[in-house]
Write a protein that holds these residues in place. Structure first.
Motif, PDB file in Angstrom:
ATOM      1  N   LYS A  59      49.819  52.770  20.686  1.00  0.00           N
ATOM      2  CA  LYS A  59      49.364  52.785  22.083  1.00  0.00           C
ATOM      3  C   LYS A  59      48.255  51.774  22.342  1.00  0.00           C
ATOM      4  CE  LYS A  59      50.777  57.493  23.028  1.00  0.00           C
ATOM      5  NZ  LYS A  59      50.393  58.857  23.376  1.00  0.00           N
ATOM      6  N   THR A  60      47.337  51.641  21.405  1.00  0.00           N
ATOM      7  CA  THR A  60      46.223  50.708  21.586  1.00  0.00           C
ATOM      8  C   THR A  60      46.712  49.266  21.605  1.00  0.00           C
ATOM      9  OG1 THR A  60      44.709  52.254  20.516  1.00  0.00           O
ATOM     10  CG2 THR A  60      44.007  49.948  20.635  1.00  0.00           C
ATOM     11  N   MET A  61      47.577  48.913  20.653  1.00  0.00           N
ATOM     12  CA  MET A  61      48.095  47.549  20.592  1.00  0.00           C
ATOM     13  C   MET A  61      48.930  47.236  21.835  1.00  0.00           C
ATOM     14  SD  MET A  61      50.436  45.752  17.651  1.00  0.00           S
ATOM     15  CE  MET A  61      49.205  45.158  16.530  1.00  0.00           C
ATOM     16  N   PHE A  62      49.754  48.187  22.256  1.00  0.00           N
ATOM     17  CA  PHE A  62      50.572  47.978  23.448  1.00  0.00           C
ATOM     18  C   PHE A  62      49.680  47.724  24.661  1.00  0.00           C
ATOM     19  CE2 PHE A  62      53.001  49.039  27.178  1.00  0.00           C
ATOM     20  CZ  PHE A  62      54.252  48.507  26.915  1.00  0.00           C
ATOM     21  N   ALA A  63      48.673  48.566  24.848  1.00  0.00           N
ATOM     22  CA  ALA A  63      47.770  48.418  25.997  1.00  0.00           C
ATOM     23  C   ALA A  63      47.009  47.095  25.932  1.00  0.00           C
ATOM     24  CB  ALA A  63      46.798  49.588  26.061  1.00  0.00           C
ATOM     25  N   THR A  64      46.567  46.714  24.748  1.00  0.00           N
ATOM     26  CA  THR A  64      45.833  45.454  24.588  1.00  0.00           C
ATOM     27  C   THR A  64      46.689  44.270  25.004  1.00  0.00           C
ATOM     28  OG1 THR A  64      44.493  46.371  22.804  1.00  0.00           O
ATOM     29  CG2 THR A  64      44.653  43.966  22.924  1.00  0.00           C
ATOM     30  N   TYR A  65      47.903  44.205  24.491  1.00  0.00           N
ATOM     31  CA  TYR A  65      48.785  43.088  24.842  1.00  0.00           C
ATOM     32  C   TYR A  65      49.232  43.160  26.299  1.00  0.00           C
ATOM     33  CZ  TYR A  65      49.004  41.054  20.219  1.00  0.00           C
ATOM     34  OH  TYR A  65      48.682  40.422  19.045  1.00  0.00           O
ATOM     35  N   PHE A  66      49.443  44.358  26.804  1.00  0.00           N
ATOM     36  CA  PHE A  66      49.832  44.506  28.207  1.00  0.00           C
ATOM     37  C   PHE A  66      48.773  43.862  29.105  1.00  0.00           C
ATOM     38  CE2 PHE A  66      49.675  46.496  32.317  1.00  0.00           C
ATOM     39  CZ  PHE A  66      51.003  46.574  32.701  1.00  0.00           C
ATOM     40  N   PHE A  67      47.516  44.228  28.897  1.00  0.00           N
ATOM     41  CA  PHE A  67      46.469  43.712  29.775  1.00  0.00           C
ATOM     42  C   PHE A  67      46.162  42.239  29.519  1.00  0.00           C
ATOM     43  CE2 PHE A  67      45.786  48.287  30.391  1.00  0.00           C
ATOM     44  CZ  PHE A  67      45.906  48.298  31.774  1.00  0.00           C
TER      45      PHE A  67
END
Length: 131
Positions: free
Chosen positions: A32-40
């Motif tokens: 979840k953290t990696m996904f959110a980081t790359y998303f933003f």
């Protein structure tokens, strides 16, 4: 590929349970953290590129495709398997100029409003990934 020591990336659609399944490294969805980081990161980069008021951000599938490319480049994967969204010839995943391997798993009457109402028209679109 992983058993040979290669770091793999996988991009698929649609997801079955949650969107993170679409982008995987070494067979595991992004956490979840990696996904959110790359998303933003991607969202902010695209926002900055919208110079004029009429500039628009890409749609859902295109955004996730761009995000997957960013993830795979940043995480330095050795090989990527990309599943085409709809069709092939005009799909946003079809930007790889010299793919090593291309495959078409099945032809059927799917997405007929976009690809055409016959197997031959659908085959033409799907064959667009072959280079």
């Amino acid at each position: 590929l992983r058993h040979s020591g290669l770091k793999t990336g996988l991009y698929t659609s649609p997801h079955l349970v949650e969107v993170r399944e679409r982008i995987q490294i070494n067979g595991k969805p992004l956490d979840k953290t990696m996904f959110a980081t790359y998303f933003f990161k991607c969202y902010e980069m695209l926002q900055k590129s919208c110079v004029h008021q009429e500039d628009k951000l890409p749609g859902y599938f295109r955004f996730l495709t761009l995000m997957a490319f960013k993830v795979f480049l940043s995480e330095k994967v050795d090989v990527v398997i990309l599943e085409v969204g709809i069709g092939g010839a005009y799909d946003c995943t079809n930007v790889i100029q010299n793919p090593v391997v291309c495959g078409i798993s099945k032809l059927d009457l799917d997405h007929t409003a976009v690809l055409g109402r016959t197997i031959s028209k659908i085959a033409w679109h799907k064959s667009g990934i072959m280079k």
